[in-house]
Design an enzyme around this catalytic site. Structure first.
Site, PDB file in Angstrom:
ATOM      1  N   THR A  71     -32.091  82.824  44.698  1.00 48.80           N
ATOM      2  CA  THR A  71     -31.237  81.670  44.405  1.00 48.80           C
ATOM      3  C   THR A  71     -31.809  80.807  43.292  1.00 48.80           C
ATOM      4  OG1 THR A  71     -32.328  80.175  45.944  1.00 48.80           O
ATOM      5  CG2 THR A  71     -30.531  81.513  46.832  1.00 48.80           C
ATOM      6  N   CYS A  72     -30.941  79.959  42.755  1.00 48.33           N
ATOM      7  CA  CYS A  72     -31.329  78.982  41.740  1.00 48.33           C
ATOM      8  C   CYS A  72     -31.977  77.762  42.374  1.00 48.33           C
ATOM      9  CB  CYS A  72     -30.091  78.527  40.974  1.00 48.33           C
ATOM     10  SG  CYS A  72     -29.570  79.691  39.734  1.00 48.33           S
ATOM     11  N   ASP A  73     -32.708  77.932  43.444  1.00 36.97           N
ATOM     12  CA  ASP A  73     -33.393  76.792  44.045  1.00 36.97           C
ATOM     13  C   ASP A  73     -34.886  77.039  43.931  1.00 36.97           C
ATOM     14  OD1 ASP A  73     -34.589  74.890  45.877  1.00 36.97           O
ATOM     15  OD2 ASP A  73     -32.553  74.532  46.573  1.00 36.97           O
ATOM     16  N   ASN A 103     -25.545  79.103  46.837  1.00 35.56           N
ATOM     17  CA  ASN A 103     -25.449  79.785  45.533  1.00 35.56           C
ATOM     18  C   ASN A 103     -24.364  80.854  45.543  1.00 35.56           C
ATOM     19  OD1 ASN A 103     -28.424  79.928  43.520  1.00 35.56           O
ATOM     20  ND2 ASN A 103     -27.808  78.287  44.857  1.00 35.56           N
TER      21      ASN A 103
END
Lengths: 376, 376
Positions: free
Chosen positions: A323-325, A366
């Site tokens: 994910t973009c985390d 996401n």
């Protein structure tokens, strides 16, 4: 990793990461608990993995169920097990949820304060309550906070209050911390429990039961004692503190029942370095903290990971999710050794993923779907 | 908290915790960004809150979309916005997902290493790529790890590789850290970006675009500068580093677009103390880390909480969620001041919950359903 899981994965048609749980392993685990603590009733902690196939098997084997919510109670009842095999083990319950559980026939409830006793007295008359006490959790890989339980000195007042309000002051519970590696961790908690039994007896109230909670480990990377060692140590501690007047006992294995029964198959999405002079590879998988591996939080649980290149030389890498985390990193403080030849597109097998993976997945963070689960 | 949300909650029939997002606030936020950075295109970070109503409104207002997965790309396209308004902003992508995005018309992709460039070159010929660089994140409440981006010194090689493989080396991106309180945080990253523009120009490659990422804050408990202050500081930094040859620019607000547009309504399930001599109350809500408030991880985000008894004296308490998981504690290291008269059954309003709440919810941990969401 079992032959059945290996075979299943070989012929699987779907895409994306998945967990596969082998019921034969769950059966073996249940029998190990039943055999090692023959006079103790097993209440499976449904939250560890509530897959219907697992609940059905355990119901058939005679297990009882520790439930955290009315939804889990309904899942347990759906197996055909009667409500007398259910404990509403969450100390934090809405009064309307207690009422709903009572309506479904549940008569055993956890408490850790007088306010919770009062809710139960109002909507579940004559039910049995046990009081959870705090326990230090030393030796556990996922030690518990002070969230659940009261100081042992406070428990007699809570239980006496239950008695006064017409409930059955039934016993004491504690939890020695999840993934507890010390088989003697139960000893001091059982000492506190027996003290509470004595104090209540002096007030004319006979307690009946000690709920010894969970904490039984799954085998991840570290070696852990087997269930028989826990059984022996717990039985010794019980006789040490209760003599020949042993109480009724309960255990609530969750991780210990299903942890080693499941394997996650994932895929390497990217391997990169952050700069030219950086020796450390970053390996990104299609599974991370938000679609199954939440228990890597603070790198608490360190899963065994197998690849098809394990015969090659290994080097440390940072392992991260898709994910973009930025917090979706699995192992960085203590990097993970993986083969230098590992490549984008390779499959990896993450072992001992049967517990606390499926229901911990996020709904769609996401846009990624939750972990796919197969029970075979 | 808006009058529309208050009115909605007054007449709500359903039970359990919920978040309510007011589209009027989202519209105001979009206009503040558009007005404060008039020459910058807004790519809404869909992961912050992908509710269709929010995406539809933003599409109508002219927003573009920063997507983390093919699922998010499909959600953005469902608004009717064309694929030219979409950036596939995740640096970690499966090759087949890049192919799928390309098939859907997407032509703008993030990269941070050569391996990712090669995937794109194979399945998305002639697409535009921008290279994400690392940025220290100082001043951010949710600072980013090193997970995304490469060292600025490495970026020219990555972009030149893209150029060589027939892709359009389009620009540079960075992210100054989520909930960034320092309006000058963009300055040093823009200095790096302009250095990369110069170096590529020397190699005969003209970059076009700087993606200045997100980081724009929502207002939680701490005061934060307003969008115009960010706009001014960013414009000054752009002219300082790019002179009168300003590049095309992009921002990717997520939290800054929807954070303050949502309010969670929750219920007090239990209030207790752990021992007789303990002064600290534990307050348990029906919402916690696993059904909406994941960003309280490490107590990073501190939400404003309102009760109907805020006129009363307040005292510190530990605030926790409803699950049987010991990590489901919201604020303990720094306890939260709540009214001494707060009671079991009271409703509380948790403000600034429009971002990173709904999709972060777990599927069914402990049997509890994910957070219910209303967009009005």
């Amino acid at each position: 990793m079992t032959e059945r899981i290996r075979e299943f994965l070989r012929t699987r048609r779907d895409e994306g990461p998945c967990v596969v749980v082998d019921l034969d392993v769950v059966r073996d685990n249940y029998q190990a608990f039943a055999h090692s603590l023959p006079d103790t009733r097993v209440f499976y902690a449904v939250k560890a993995n509530p897959a219907p196939e697992i609940l059905n098997l355990l119901a058939e084997l005679g297990s009882c169920f520790d439930c955290a919510s009315t939804q889990e109670i309904e899942m347990a009842l759906a197996t055909g097990a009667g409500p007398e095999r259910i404990s509403f083990g969450n100390t934090i319950k809405k009064e309307r949820d207690i009422a709903r559980a009572y309506e479904l026939g549940v008569r055993l409830f956890a408490v850790d304060c007088e306010a919770e006793v009062e809710k139960i007295a109002r909507v579940a008359p004559r039910a049995r309550v046990f009081c959870r006490i705090l326990c230090d959790g030393a030796g556990a890989d996922w030690p518990l906070s002070r969230k659940f339980g009261c100081a042992p000195e406070m428990a007699p007042r809570v239980l006496e209050h239950a008695h006064t309000l017409g409930l059955v002051a039934y016993g004491v519970s504690f939890h020695v911390g999840s993934q507890q590696g010390n088989v003697d961790a139960w000893d001091s908690a059982l000492a506190s429990a027996s003290g509470i039994f004595r104090e209540l007896a002096e007030r004319g109230i006979q307690l009946s039961m000690v709920n010894m909670g969970g904490g039984f480990p799954a085998k991840y990377l570290k070696e852990m004692p087997g269930v028989p060692s826990y059984g022996d140590a717990i039985f010794r501690a019980l006789t040490r503190h209760f003599g020949n007047r042993l109480p009724e006992t309960i255990i609530e294995p969750g991780r210990g029942m299903v942890g080693n029964a499941g394997v996650i198959e994932a895929e390497v999405v990217l391997i990169s370095k952050k700069s030219d002079d950086d020796e450390m590879r970053w390996v990104y998988l299609d599974i991370g903290k938000f679609n199954g591996l939440a228990e890597t939080m603070d790198e608490a649980i360190r899963y065994p990971i197998r690849t098809e290149r394990d015969h090659d030389r290994k080097e440390a890498c940072v392992l991260a999710g898709p994910t973009c985390d930025s917090v979706d990193v699995l192992y960085e403080k203590e990097p993970y050794e993986l083969p230098v030849s590992l490549s984008i597109g390779d499959k990896v097998l993450i072992e001992a993923c049967g517990a606390y993976t499926t229901t911990y997945s996020s709904v769609a963070f996401n846009g990624f779907p939750p972990l796919t689960s197969y029970v075979i």
